[in-house]
Scaffold this motif. Sequence first.
Motif, mmCIF file in Angstrom:
data_model
loop_
_atom_site.group_PDB
_atom_site.id
_atom_site.type_symbol
_atom_site.label_atom_id
_atom_site.label_comp_id
_atom_site.label_asym_id
_atom_site.label_seq_id
_atom_site.Cartn_x
_atom_site.Cartn_y
_atom_site.Cartn_z
ATOM 1 N N ALA A 1 -9.482 -11.887 6.225
ATOM 2 C CA ALA A 1 -8.009 -12.315 6.903
ATOM 3 C C ALA A 1 -7.281 -12.362 6.134
ATOM 4 C CB ALA A 1 -8.591 -13.458 7.974
ATOM 5 N N VAL A 2 -7.667 -13.030 5.707
ATOM 6 C CA VAL A 2 -6.645 -12.706 3.873
ATOM 7 C C VAL A 2 -5.973 -11.455 3.559
ATOM 8 C CG1 VAL A 2 -6.063 -13.479 1.187
ATOM 9 C CG2 VAL A 2 -7.359 -15.003 3.621
ATOM 10 N N MET A 3 -7.290 -10.809 3.248
ATOM 11 C CA MET A 3 -6.541 -9.520 3.050
ATOM 12 C C MET A 3 -5.939 -8.556 3.912
ATOM 13 S SD MET A 3 -7.864 -8.379 -0.182
ATOM 14 C CE MET A 3 -7.575 -6.350 -0.017
ATOM 15 N N SER A 4 -5.986 -8.953 5.193
ATOM 16 C CA SER A 4 -5.325 -7.754 5.771
ATOM 17 C C SER A 4 -3.571 -8.961 5.660
ATOM 18 C CB SER A 4 -5.508 -9.101 7.479
ATOM 19 O OG SER A 4 -4.988 -10.282 7.730
ATOM 20 N N LEU A 5 -3.821 -9.659 5.109
ATOM 21 C CA LEU A 5 -2.448 -10.080 4.943
ATOM 22 C C LEU A 5 -1.638 -9.390 3.436
ATOM 23 C CD1 LEU A 5 -2.102 -13.641 5.639
ATOM 24 C CD2 LEU A 5 -1.433 -11.561 7.253
ATOM 25 N N ILE A 6 -2.864 -8.633 2.362
ATOM 26 C CA ILE A 6 -1.824 -8.320 1.650
ATOM 27 C C ILE A 6 -2.189 -6.640 1.732
ATOM 28 C CG2 ILE A 6 -2.986 -7.782 -0.253
ATOM 29 C CD1 ILE A 6 -4.321 -10.753 -0.655
ATOM 30 N N LYS A 7 -0.563 -6.060 0.787
ATOM 31 C CA LYS A 7 -0.129 -4.944 1.508
ATOM 32 C C LYS A 7 -0.987 -4.061 0.592
ATOM 33 C CE LYS A 7 3.806 -2.062 1.740
ATOM 34 N NZ LYS A 7 5.350 -2.219 1.618
ATOM 35 N N GLU A 8 -1.221 -4.482 -0.625
ATOM 36 C CA GLU A 8 -2.740 -3.315 -1.232
ATOM 37 C C GLU A 8 -2.839 -4.573 -2.477
ATOM 38 O OE1 GLU A 8 -1.419 -0.224 -4.098
ATOM 39 O OE2 GLU A 8 0.187 -0.178 -2.286
ATOM 40 N N THR A 9 -4.138 -3.625 -3.255
ATOM 41 C CA THR A 9 -3.938 -4.629 -4.634
ATOM 42 C C THR A 9 -3.919 -3.447 -5.160
ATOM 43 O OG1 THR A 9 -5.972 -3.005 -5.284
ATOM 44 C CG2 THR A 9 -6.533 -5.712 -4.191
ATOM 45 N N ALA A 10 -3.185 -3.952 -6.771
ATOM 46 C CA ALA A 10 -2.713 -3.177 -7.567
ATOM 47 C C ALA A 10 -2.569 -3.901 -9.160
ATOM 48 C CB ALA A 10 -1.210 -3.459 -6.851
ATOM 49 N N SER A 11 -2.178 -2.882 -10.309
ATOM 50 C CA SER A 11 -2.504 -3.426 -11.560
ATOM 51 C C SER A 11 -1.131 -4.303 -11.030
ATOM 52 C CB SER A 11 -2.756 -2.299 -12.729
ATOM 53 O OG SER A 11 -1.846 -1.083 -12.739
ATOM 54 N N PRO A 12 -1.129 -4.512 -12.798
ATOM 55 C CA PRO A 12 0.985 -5.197 -13.691
ATOM 56 C C PRO A 12 1.176 -3.802 -13.242
ATOM 57 C CG PRO A 12 -0.597 -6.291 -14.246
ATOM 58 C CD PRO A 12 -1.510 -5.772 -13.507
ATOM 59 N N ASP A 13 0.702 -2.948 -13.919
ATOM 60 C CA ASP A 13 1.297 -1.643 -14.068
ATOM 61 C C ASP A 13 1.810 -0.985 -13.070
ATOM 62 O OD1 ASP A 13 1.534 -1.629 -16.943
ATOM 63 O OD2 ASP A 13 -0.441 -0.116 -17.050
ATOM 64 N N LYS A 14 1.056 -0.547 -12.123
ATOM 65 C CA LYS A 14 1.563 -0.091 -10.820
ATOM 66 C C LYS A 14 2.812 -1.310 -9.897
ATOM 67 C CE LYS A 14 0.053 1.733 -6.735
ATOM 68 N NZ LYS A 14 -1.521 2.162 -5.703
ATOM 69 N N LEU A 15 2.551 -2.822 -9.634
ATOM 70 C CA LEU A 15 3.543 -3.070 -9.350
ATOM 71 C C LEU A 15 4.829 -3.142 -10.494
ATOM 72 C CD1 LEU A 15 3.937 -5.708 -8.377
ATOM 73 C CD2 LEU A 15 3.521 -7.225 -9.640
ATOM 74 N N ILE A 16 4.821 -2.379 -11.347
ATOM 75 C CA ILE A 16 6.184 -2.463 -12.697
ATOM 76 C C ILE A 16 6.929 -1.256 -11.574
ATOM 77 C CG2 ILE A 16 6.939 -1.656 -14.394
ATOM 78 C CD1 ILE A 16 5.069 -3.145 -15.985
ATOM 79 N N LYS A 17 5.840 0.247 -11.333
ATOM 80 C CA LYS A 17 6.088 0.703 -10.465
ATOM 81 C C LYS A 17 7.133 0.831 -9.042
ATOM 82 C CE LYS A 17 3.551 4.098 -12.771
ATOM 83 N NZ LYS A 17 1.983 5.135 -12.850
ATOM 84 N N ILE A 18 6.279 -0.355 -8.477
ATOM 85 C CA ILE A 18 6.580 -0.818 -7.392
ATOM 86 C C ILE A 18 7.917 -1.347 -6.949
ATOM 87 C CG2 ILE A 18 6.218 -2.072 -4.714
ATOM 88 C CD1 ILE A 18 3.230 -1.741 -6.205
ATOM 89 N N ALA A 19 7.999 -2.406 -8.304
ATOM 90 C CA ALA A 19 9.798 -3.115 -8.045
ATOM 91 C C ALA A 19 10.299 -2.187 -9.028
ATOM 92 C CB ALA A 19 8.886 -4.318 -9.320
ATOM 93 N N LYS A 20 9.954 -1.691 -9.277
ATOM 94 C CA LYS A 20 11.344 -0.501 -10.303
ATOM 95 C C LYS A 20 11.906 0.752 -9.073
ATOM 96 C CE LYS A 20 11.221 -0.764 -14.825
ATOM 97 N NZ LYS A 20 10.945 -0.458 -15.583
ATOM 98 N N GLU A 21 11.549 1.364 -7.864
ATOM 99 C CA GLU A 21 11.547 2.231 -7.360
ATOM 100 C C GLU A 21 12.291 1.191 -5.575
ATOM 101 O OE1 GLU A 21 7.564 3.461 -5.678
ATOM 102 O OE2 GLU A 21 6.793 4.153 -7.100
ATOM 103 N N GLY A 22 11.763 0.196 -5.841
ATOM 104 C CA GLY A 22 12.499 -0.662 -4.924
ATOM 105 C C GLY A 22 12.257 -0.391 -3.056
#
Length: 138
Positions: free
Chosen positions: A117-138
């Motif tokens: 149920a909790v995982m269904s609310l999470i878009k995906e797991t991501a490392s901090p480096d991947k999170l940086i890319k996600i945030a920068k891509e907008g």
Amino acid sequence: MKTVYLIGSFRFYKDMLNIQKKLNSASVPCFIPQPSKYRDKDDPSKFLPSSHEQPREMLLKDAYESTVRCFKKIDKCDIIYVVDRGGYMGKSTLLDIGYAHAKKKPIYALEAVDDLAVMSLIKETASPDKLIKIAKEG
């Protein structure tokens, strides 16, 4: 550029500080929860001894104010990132996830949790480096 709000148990506070530093160094605005005045500044997972002397009403008021502060940060940020070493999430983190989901914020997590149920609310797991890319891509 998207802004990121880190959530998680205060037992992972040092991890949150390190991730915040990494994201800020990459020019990604990142915020973390602020421990209440009743928590140890060096280890916010622990309450100060003086907190045990406070009336329950004072502690409840402080907990309420801390929760509302988190909700306001969730409102202001574009991405929520759960710092959940070993997949651990406390009750307050779960409350924040529910609030973020209701506000239609994308939620990412450092690690997967075993609750579907909790995982269904999470878009995906991501490392901090991947999170940086996600945030920068907008």
